[in-house]
Design an enzyme around this catalytic site. Structure first.
Site, PDB file in Angstrom:
ATOM      1  N   PHE A 151     -56.526 -17.877  32.629  1.00  9.36           N
ATOM      2  CA  PHE A 151     -56.336 -18.800  31.739  1.00  9.36           C
ATOM      3  C   PHE A 151     -57.408 -19.812  31.522  1.00  9.36           C
ATOM      4  O   PHE A 151     -57.312 -20.460  30.640  1.00  9.36           O
ATOM      5  CB  PHE A 151     -54.665 -19.241  31.941  1.00  9.36           C
ATOM      6  CG  PHE A 151     -54.984 -20.418  33.030  1.00  9.36           C
ATOM      7  CD1 PHE A 151     -55.311 -21.668  32.592  1.00  9.36           C
ATOM      8  CD2 PHE A 151     -54.687 -20.150  34.478  1.00  9.36           C
ATOM      9  CE1 PHE A 151     -55.344 -22.729  33.453  1.00  9.36           C
ATOM     10  CE2 PHE A 151     -54.601 -21.194  35.276  1.00  9.36           C
ATOM     11  CZ  PHE A 151     -55.011 -22.334  35.154  1.00  9.36           C
ATOM     12  N   LYS A 175     -58.000  -8.013  27.696  1.00  5.60           N
ATOM     13  CA  LYS A 175     -56.612  -8.413  27.833  1.00  5.60           C
ATOM     14  C   LYS A 175     -56.828  -9.904  28.543  1.00  5.60           C
ATOM     15  O   LYS A 175     -57.178 -10.064  29.593  1.00  5.60           O
ATOM     16  CB  LYS A 175     -56.205  -7.584  29.092  1.00  5.60           C
ATOM     17  CG  LYS A 175     -54.674  -7.300  28.930  1.00  5.60           C
ATOM     18  CD  LYS A 175     -53.881  -8.628  29.144  1.00  5.60           C
ATOM     19  CE  LYS A 175     -53.691  -9.282  30.478  1.00  5.60           C
ATOM     20  NZ  LYS A 175     -53.150 -10.417  30.493  1.00  5.60           N
ATOM     21  N   GLU A 178     -52.057 -14.490  29.132  1.00  8.91           N
ATOM     22  CA  GLU A 178     -50.964 -14.762  28.193  1.00  8.91           C
ATOM     23  C   GLU A 178     -50.656 -16.185  27.805  1.00  8.91           C
ATOM     24  O   GLU A 178     -49.963 -16.669  27.163  1.00  8.91           O
ATOM     25  CB  GLU A 178     -49.625 -13.885  28.714  1.00  8.91           C
ATOM     26  CG  GLU A 178     -49.109 -14.274  29.927  1.00  8.91           C
ATOM     27  CD  GLU A 178     -49.760 -13.585  30.956  1.00  8.91           C
ATOM     28  OE1 GLU A 178     -51.267 -13.346  31.141  1.00  8.91           O
ATOM     29  OE2 GLU A 178     -48.965 -13.156  32.248  1.00  8.91           O
ATOM     30  N   SER A 228     -56.982 -14.727  40.179  1.00  8.52           N
ATOM     31  CA  SER A 228     -56.711 -15.229  41.452  1.00  8.52           C
ATOM     32  C   SER A 228     -56.717 -14.068  42.533  1.00  8.52           C
ATOM     33  O   SER A 228     -56.812 -12.800  42.145  1.00  8.52           O
ATOM     34  CB  SER A 228     -55.221 -15.461  41.539  1.00  8.52           C
ATOM     35  OG  SER A 228     -54.329 -14.493  41.208  1.00  8.52           O
ATOM     36  N   CYS A 283     -62.802 -22.514  38.723  1.00  8.99           N
ATOM     37  CA  CYS A 283     -63.214 -21.746  39.998  1.00  8.99           C
ATOM     38  C   CYS A 283     -64.144 -22.265  40.615  1.00  8.99           C
ATOM     39  O   CYS A 283     -64.490 -22.013  41.987  1.00  8.99           O
ATOM     40  CB  CYS A 283     -63.246 -20.301  39.696  1.00  8.99           C
ATOM     41  SG  CYS A 283     -64.617 -19.959  38.826  1.00  8.99           S
ATOM     42  N   GLU A 385     -56.102 -22.294  47.895  1.00 11.97           N
ATOM     43  CA  GLU A 385     -56.485 -22.776  46.627  1.00 11.97           C
ATOM     44  C   GLU A 385     -55.439 -23.593  45.794  1.00 11.97           C
ATOM     45  O   GLU A 385     -54.459 -23.224  45.841  1.00 11.97           O
ATOM     46  CB  GLU A 385     -57.147 -21.689  45.746  1.00 11.97           C
ATOM     47  CG  GLU A 385     -57.502 -22.114  44.417  1.00 11.97           C
ATOM     48  CD  GLU A 385     -58.078 -20.848  43.558  1.00 11.97           C
ATOM     49  OE1 GLU A 385     -57.175 -19.848  43.335  1.00 11.97           O
ATOM     50  OE2 GLU A 385     -59.130 -20.960  42.850  1.00 11.97           O
TER      51      GLU A 385
HETATM   52  P1  NAD Z   1     -53.925 -14.574  37.524  1.00 12.17           P
HETATM   53  O1  NAD Z   1     -54.546 -13.980  38.549  1.00 12.17           O
HETATM   54  O2  NAD Z   1     -52.584 -15.175  37.636  1.00 12.17           O
HETATM   55  O3  NAD Z   1     -54.289 -13.919  36.127  1.00 12.17           O
HETATM   56  C1  NAD Z   1     -55.365 -13.268  35.732  1.00 12.17           C
HETATM   57  C2  NAD Z   1     -55.189 -12.324  34.920  1.00 12.17           C
HETATM   58  O4  NAD Z   1     -54.283 -11.073  35.885  1.00 12.17           O
HETATM   59  C3  NAD Z   1     -54.594 -12.592  33.520  1.00 12.17           C
HETATM   60  O5  NAD Z   1     -54.818 -11.958  32.572  1.00 12.17           O
HETATM   61  C4  NAD Z   1     -53.044 -12.157  33.991  1.00 12.17           C
HETATM   62  O6  NAD Z   1     -52.310 -11.553  32.843  1.00 12.17           O
HETATM   63  C5  NAD Z   1     -53.301 -10.900  34.783  1.00 12.17           C
HETATM   64  N1  NAD Z   1     -51.912 -10.812  35.967  1.00 12.17           N
HETATM   65  C6  NAD Z   1     -51.566 -11.693  36.359  1.00 12.17           C
HETATM   66  N2  NAD Z   1     -50.554 -10.931  37.185  1.00 12.17           N
HETATM   67  C7  NAD Z   1     -50.727  -9.757  37.359  1.00 12.17           C
HETATM   68  C8  NAD Z   1     -50.381  -8.763  38.138  1.00 12.17           C
HETATM   69  N3  NAD Z   1     -49.163  -9.055  38.987  1.00 12.17           N
HETATM   70  N4  NAD Z   1     -50.803  -7.496  37.813  1.00 12.17           N
HETATM   71  C9  NAD Z   1     -51.463  -7.386  36.889  1.00 12.17           C
HETATM   72  N5  NAD Z   1     -52.196  -8.396  36.171  1.00 12.17           N
HETATM   73  C10 NAD Z   1     -51.738  -9.474  36.301  1.00 12.17           C
HETATM   74  O7  NAD Z   1     -55.202 -15.936  37.494  1.00 12.17           O
HETATM   75  P2  NAD Z   1     -54.912 -17.282  36.553  1.00 12.17           P
HETATM   76  O8  NAD Z   1     -53.931 -18.102  36.965  1.00 12.17           O
HETATM   77  O9  NAD Z   1     -55.115 -16.840  34.955  1.00 12.17           O
HETATM   78  O10 NAD Z   1     -56.416 -17.823  36.404  1.00 12.17           O
HETATM   79  C11 NAD Z   1     -56.660 -18.747  37.808  1.00 12.17           C
HETATM   80  C12 NAD Z   1     -57.291 -18.163  38.870  1.00 12.17           C
HETATM   81  O11 NAD Z   1     -58.587 -17.553  38.343  1.00 12.17           O
HETATM   82  C13 NAD Z   1     -57.619 -18.908  39.986  1.00 12.17           C
HETATM   83  O12 NAD Z   1     -57.489 -18.455  41.175  1.00 12.17           O
HETATM   84  C14 NAD Z   1     -59.042 -19.106  39.828  1.00 12.17           C
HETATM   85  O13 NAD Z   1     -60.011 -19.457  41.003  1.00 12.17           O
HETATM   86  C15 NAD Z   1     -59.465 -17.736  39.438  1.00 12.17           C
HETATM   87  N6  NAD Z   1     -60.806 -17.895  38.590  1.00 12.17           N
HETATM   88  C16 NAD Z   1     -61.853 -16.987  39.370  1.00 12.17           C
HETATM   89  C17 NAD Z   1     -63.200 -17.062  38.829  1.00 12.17           C
HETATM   90  C18 NAD Z   1     -64.310 -16.712  39.463  1.00 12.17           C
HETATM   91  O14 NAD Z   1     -65.325 -16.536  38.786  1.00 12.17           O
HETATM   92  N7  NAD Z   1     -64.415 -16.347  40.667  1.00 12.17           N
HETATM   93  C19 NAD Z   1     -63.328 -17.784  37.507  1.00 12.17           C
HETATM   94  C20 NAD Z   1     -61.969 -18.375  36.869  1.00 12.17           C
HETATM   95  C21 NAD Z   1     -60.774 -18.281  37.561  1.00 12.17           C
END
Ligand code: NAD
Length: 505
Positions: A151, A175, A178, A228, A283, A385
């Protein structure tokens, strides 16, 4: 009151969902529901993949010159209209408008890099590798490639991948998160206007069902994930098990090491920018300052003074604030719980952002900038985090102990050192177990022609995002060994039967 439903983009057109499953989309500055987003079911996932696969057959054979034309057109349209995209991001993510524009500009760098893809996807040719035999390599696209994004950067993170994937001849299924699904649809319409054939860029809205659909479908050749760490791990393991190419970027806990010779005003400015920008939902945000004795007290005073001057509010307000809200009420609870934990574990809360409300925006998901002194390194508030506007200061007796603490953590995304000592900075860059390092630069996100990615639990897989890693990830190489018989040669028939392993001579 009925709210509008944000649907998919399949086969070059917006596609209403028939799954009957939706999730609410909020305006984080008011707390109100602004729309609902469709959550794809198995039929929609199948339709998206089938459309992308059929588009790939044509796009992968489209000439470099024509593909280049589409990329340049996309870049020009983005240049002209990116203000619309920034407004969409602010409305669903909450970050202030200039910050939304900042993420678009950093994403646009990758579009511009991809415009020159012909040079980066060239093969190599070795004439006469063996007598009368030439060897050359071709770089070909993979096919249908999946991108799953978080997000916090609804435009920039997808742009780390799709410009290169499309330039190289792949068909992309994005994808998005959401929580802020509209940016992806806006980008899809822009591609259409730029002349990209239908089906080459697809947006599949959804949750775990859509993600698992992409992970398990044999027609999808690769997965690029950012999010994450627990989900990154699941993505990496499942996609690898299914034989796909995968890059899965995870979470972070980024430290800033401050040596006593550093300019503390510069450090305080940069710590505030990197700790509280986008409400800490980056991040590459700085989360921990390691202050080498004796600078901690002076630095804490300087940061607290700066926090007092920050203006927090609706990111879309006519007078732009410095910082907007968090993404959801639930996430605000989580951030607050980490501050509670730090306090229970004996830390001193110097500036407390819990319970902040903004006049006229009482329902918004606001959380004030928070500064914590001396959180124990055993506390989950230090080890995990937080992903909010929370900066912790930890006192360390020496450079070496600072580096050891950084290296003891599970993440390895970004880090920074602030010093005027070039020798110390050089030692830091050599010894620290982190993928991206800033020297007097707090958020060292590499430019598009280098690659982005962390170490340890911050990246699963071998390929980082964009730069040369991006071109390698989205192409696969073929090596051709060819003999063409010289029409003037007198040995045109060959040298007879020889069952030995072919030798070069
Ligand atoms: P998230 O892991 O909750 O979601 C990321 C994506 O995975 C979304 O599209 C979501 O719909 C999907 N998703 C969520 N739960 C899932 C599941 N159980 N099974 C399959 N798909 C699933 O992350 P977020 O809250 O949207 O974003 C924040 C996180 O992203 C933080 O941990 C941040 O550090 C990380 N991030 C990392 C970088 C990097 O470059 N390393 C960059 C941006 C964000």
């Amino acid at each position: 009151m009925t709210v509008r439903t944000i649907g998919h983009w399949i086969d070059g057109a917006s596609s209403e969902s028939r799954s009957g499953r939706t999730a609410p989309v909020f305006n984080p500055a008011t707390g109100g529901i602004s729309a609902e987003v469709a959550l794809a079911d198995a039929t929609e996932i199948d339709a998206a993949i089938a459309s992308a696969q059929s588009a790939f057959a044509t796009w992968s054979r489209t000439s470099i010159a024509r593909r280049q034309g589409v990329l340049y057109a996309f870049r020009e349209l983005l240049n002209a209209r990116r203000g619309e995209l920034a407004a969409l991001i602010t409305a669903e993510h909450g970050k202030v408008l200039s910050d939304a524009m900042g993420e678009i500009l950093r994403g646009q760098e990758v579009v511009e890099l991809a415009c020159g893809f012909a040079h980066l996807t060239k093969g190599a040719f070795s004439e006469n590798a063996s007598t009368g035999v030439d060897v050359y390599s071709l770089k070909q696209p993979l096919g249908v490639v999946g991108i799953i994004s978080p997000f916090n950067f609804p435009a920039m993170v997808p742009m780390w991948f799709f410009p290169i994937a499309i330039a190289a001849g792949n068909a992309v299924i994005l994808k998005p998160s959401e929580k802020d699904p509209s940016a992806a649809l806006w980008i899809a319409e822009l591609w259409k206007e730029a002349g990209l054939p239908d089906g080459v860029f697809t947006v599949l809205q959804g949750d775990k069902l859509a993600v698992d659909g992409l992970l398990n479908d044999p027609r999808v050749q690769s997965i690029s994930f950012v999010g994450s760490t627990p989900i990154a791990k699941h993505i990496y393991e499942t996609a690898s098990r299914n034989g796909k190419r995968v890059q899965a970027l995870g979470g972070a806990k980024n430290h800033m090491l401050v040596l006593p010779d550093a300019n503390l005003d510069l450090v305080a400015d940069q710590a505030v920018n990197a700790g509280y920008g986008a409400a800490g939902e980056r991040c590459m945000a700085i989360s921990v300052i390691l202050a080498v004795d004796p600078v901690a007290d002076a630095l804490i005073d300087k940061i607290a003074e700066r926090i007092a001057r920050l203006h927090i509010g609706d990111g879309a307000a006519a007078v732009e604030p410095d910082m907007g809200p968090l993404i959801t009420a639930q996430h605000r609870e989580k951030v607050a719980s980490y501050v509670d934990t730090a306090e229970q574990d004996g830390a001193r809360i110097v500036v407390d952002g819990r319970g902040l409300t903004i006049d006229g925006h009482e329902g918004g998901f606001f959380f004030g900038p928070t500064l914590i002194d001396s959180v124990p390194t055993t506390s989950p508030a230090y080890r995990e985090e937080i992903f909010g506007p929370v900066l912790s200061v930890i006192r360390v007796p020496s450079f070496q102990e600072g580096v050891e603490l950084i290296n003891s953590g599970e993440f390895g995304n970004g880090t920074a050192i602030f010093t005027n000592d070039g020798g110390a900075a050089r030692r830091f860059q050599h010894e620290v177990q982190v993928g991206m390092i800033g020297i007097n630069v707090p958020i060292p996100v590499p430019v598009a022609y280098h690659s982005f990615g962390g170490w340890k639990q911050s990246l699963f897989g071998d390929a980082k995002a964009y730069g040369t890693h991006g071109f390698d990830f989205f192409t696969r190489e073929k090596a051709v060994t060819a003999r063409w018989i010289d029409p003037a040669a007198d040995d045109r028939i060959g040298s007879g039967i020889n069952l030995g392993f072919p030798r070069n001579d």
